[in-house]
Design an enzyme around this catalytic site. Structure first.
Site, PDB file in Angstrom:
ATOM      1  N   TYR A 261       0.843  -1.214   0.000  1.00  0.00           N
ATOM      2  CA  TYR A 261       0.000   0.000   0.000  1.00  0.00           C
ATOM      3  C   TYR A 261       0.872   1.256   0.000  1.00  0.00           C
ATOM      4  O   TYR A 261       1.709   1.456   0.884  1.00  0.00           O
ATOM      5  CB  TYR A 261      -0.847  -0.021   1.265  1.00  0.00           C
ATOM      6  CG  TYR A 261      -2.139   0.748   1.208  1.00  0.00           C
ATOM      7  CD1 TYR A 261      -3.352   0.066   1.142  1.00  0.00           C
ATOM      8  CD2 TYR A 261      -2.178   2.143   1.270  1.00  0.00           C
ATOM      9  CE1 TYR A 261      -4.552   0.756   1.130  1.00  0.00           C
ATOM     10  CE2 TYR A 261      -3.376   2.826   1.249  1.00  0.00           C
ATOM     11  CZ  TYR A 261      -4.565   2.132   1.181  1.00  0.00           C
ATOM     12  OH  TYR A 261      -5.755   2.816   1.167  1.00  0.00           O
TER      13      TYR A 261
ATOM     14  N   TYR B 172      -1.605   4.181 -10.399  1.00  0.00           N
ATOM     15  CA  TYR B 172      -2.618   3.340 -11.069  1.00  0.00           C
ATOM     16  C   TYR B 172      -4.023   3.775 -10.660  1.00  0.00           C
ATOM     17  O   TYR B 172      -4.769   4.337 -11.456  1.00  0.00           O
ATOM     18  CB  TYR B 172      -2.311   1.885 -10.745  1.00  0.00           C
ATOM     19  CG  TYR B 172      -3.430   0.890 -10.685  1.00  0.00           C
ATOM     20  CD1 TYR B 172      -4.082   0.441 -11.839  1.00  0.00           C
ATOM     21  CD2 TYR B 172      -3.807   0.339  -9.466  1.00  0.00           C
ATOM     22  CE1 TYR B 172      -5.089  -0.512 -11.738  1.00  0.00           C
ATOM     23  CE2 TYR B 172      -4.796  -0.618  -9.377  1.00  0.00           C
ATOM     24  CZ  TYR B 172      -5.445  -1.041 -10.512  1.00  0.00           C
ATOM     25  OH  TYR B 172      -6.428  -1.981 -10.418  1.00  0.00           O
TER      26      TYR B 172
END
Lengths: 387, 146
Positions: free
Chosen positions: A283, A331
């Protein structure tokens, strides 16, 4: 049941994003849940009526999502620990499936993080501890709170903004190989350092995207997985830990305790070592987060996360492939990004990643974060049930 | 200062936190100390968050501490009263607990700020009932009453 007995008993059999990711003002959060869930079930070769367990996160979502999807789960979990929620859900789903409480688990995420369409309001009351003891000092969005950790880490270990920028540059290189990534143009360390100041020590390119999107993951028993069309990806081990909610209560600003605990649990239960990990999906809400995570997960020593990511080591061609979809930095980042870690890891292990495929990837680590370094959940996946 | 002129978030005390805010109005900074296990903590809670003892007492702080860590925020929330950029800080009090606050009376320039520099509390009245503890670099005479 000993948690080690869970190893390899449950598999991921379907993963997918919503049809579109990015800025989607024409789609509500629940519609994004539905698209992603449909796509993941198609990927799994299963129908909505096969699903008997739903896992999701967000205010009231454990009621809203089953209704919207027309599913009537007999096992449901709406645990909300922020962006790590969906990795925690893998742990809960694996436990429930292995114990026979359910058979097909759908983990669903949909968030209109940018456009805010159909999003429940989440505001603290003026008598909450947040509003009494943090909000009056001008903490706002996440950059105002994550930065405390970066500053202290720089002070104690000499971590530099250049090292943080290396994370953004490497992640963008992966994004350039992913047609679904929101930002794909190459960037340099100088670009990151010269981007607009947001909240020192973060510039704009140190911060994740804010997008709309959905993602879903389908799990079932290893036994049933054999009959489904895609190569099963086995859950080897999981770990979860929560240490605080408000950033002022973080136990230490130079190490990420929740991640250390979650990682230790996941590695012990999976029975693998750091050197066995072929691809890491970590993350990346801010460039400092993977640096702390790599230390906490034991890929390097405490304080050595900065040097670890230097020299584009985590980029395509580097010896530590990390955030191969382009990450939350390039992304997509809907707000609770964790589901996308799982989707990318599963695709890497299935060999579906085209030009960004990590050759021979057999074992992957997904590491989620929730709140402001508040929670962590780690999931180790593999192509083999007991490698 | 009249309540209507302050535009930022104003804390509303709960029964557990009221003594802290009442003391702050009197220019006194309080933390809590557990009489059973000795743990000192902030923010206020009715039971010790280490041992759950209800034998907790208020402890008057010196107002001195160190800048444990900080950020310099360029994008303030809507209606936040300090001009950007401004420093949001975690201060470690001399008594041990840490609190989130602002560092004021300094150039908001990371080059001139350093972790662990000594700081001291200043109180700012934001409404008739609420004074916010903020911190500034420690002055030459840290023992003088404020």
């Amino acid at each position: 049941m000993n948690p080690r007995e869970l190893r390899g008993k449950v598999a991921v059999v379907g993963v997918a994003e919503s049809d579109e990711l990015g800025r989607l003002p024409h789609k509500s959060a629940l519609a994004l849940h539905m698209e992603a869930s449909r796509n993941a079930l198609e990927d799994a070769g299963l129908r909505p009526s096969d699903v008997d367990a739903v896992f999701t996160s967000g205010r009231n979502m454990a009621n809203d999502v089953p209704e919207y999807l027309g599913i009537r789960p007999r096992f449901v979990d709406g645990t909300q620990i922020g962006g790590a929620s969906f990795l925690l859900h893998v742990e809960h789903a694996a436990t429930a499936i292995a114990s026979g409480l359910c058979e097909v688990a759908l983990i669903s995420h949909g968030e209109s993080g940018y456009s805010r369409v159909g999003m429940p309001s989440v505001r603290w009351g003026p008598d909450s501890v947040n509003l009494q003891f943090e909000q009056p000092y001008g903490v706002g969005g996440p950059p105002t709170r994550y930065g405390f950790v970066a500053t202290r880490h720089m002070h104690e270990f000499g971590t530099t903004k250049e090292q943080m920028a290396e994370v953004a540059v490497a992640t963008r290189k992966w994004a350039s190989l992913n047609p679904k990534a929101f930002l794909r143009d190459p960037i340099t360390v100088e670009d990151v350092l010269n981007s607009r100041p947001i909240c020192w020590p973060f510039n704009l390119l140190d911060c994740c995207l804010v997008t709309d999107g959905g993602g879903a993951v389908v799990l079932t028993s290893a036994e049933r997985a054999k009959d489904l069309p895609k190569q099963p990806v086995y859950v080897l081990g999981t770990g979860t830990c929560v240490t605080h909610q408000m950033i002022s209560q973080m136990p230490s600003y130079s190490e990420w305790e929740a991640a250390r605990v979650a990682g230790e649990l996941a590695f012990a239960r999976a029975g693998v070592k750091q050197r066995d990990i072929d691809v890491a999906e970590i993350y990346d809400a801010f460039t400092i987060v993977p640096i702390l995570a790599l230390e906490a997960l034991g890929f390097c020593k405490k304080g050595e996360g900065g040097p670890f990511v230097s020299g584009q080591r985590t980029a395509p061609g580097g010896d530590f492939p990390m955030n191969t979809n382009g990450g939350g930095l390039s992304y997509t980042h809907t707000g609770m990004y964790g589901i996308f870690l799982l989707i990318e890891a599963v695709r890497q292990l299935r060999g579906e990643c085209g030009s960004r495929q990590v050759a021979g990837a057999r074992t992957a680590l997904c590491h989620g974060l929730g709140g402001i370094f508040s929670s962590a959940a780690t999931v180790i996946l593999s192509t083999e049930p007991s490698p | 200062m009249a309540e209507t002129t302050y535009r930022g978030p104003v804390p509303v005390p709960t029964p557990e936190t009221k003594p802290f805010w009442e003391a702050a109005k009197q220019r006194v900074l309080l933390v809590q100390e557990c009489e059973t296990c000795g743990h000192r903590y902030f923010y206020p809670r009715p039971l010790c968050p280490r041992c759950f003892s209800s034998r907790v007492r208020w402890l008057r702080c010196s107002g001195r501490g160190r800048l444990h860590t900080f950020v310099v925020n360029h994008r303030p929330p809507k209606d936040f009263p300090l001009p950007a950029p401004y420093v949001i800080a975690i201060v470690e009090l001399e008594e041990g607990p840490r609190m989130l606050t602002n560092l004021v009376g300094v150039d908001p320039d990371p080059k001139t700020l350093r972790c662990d520099m000594p700081v001291e509390v200043v109180f700012e009245d934001i409404t008739e009932d609420i004074a916010l503890p903020r911190f500034r670099p420690a002055t030459e005479k840290p023992d003088e009453p404020r």
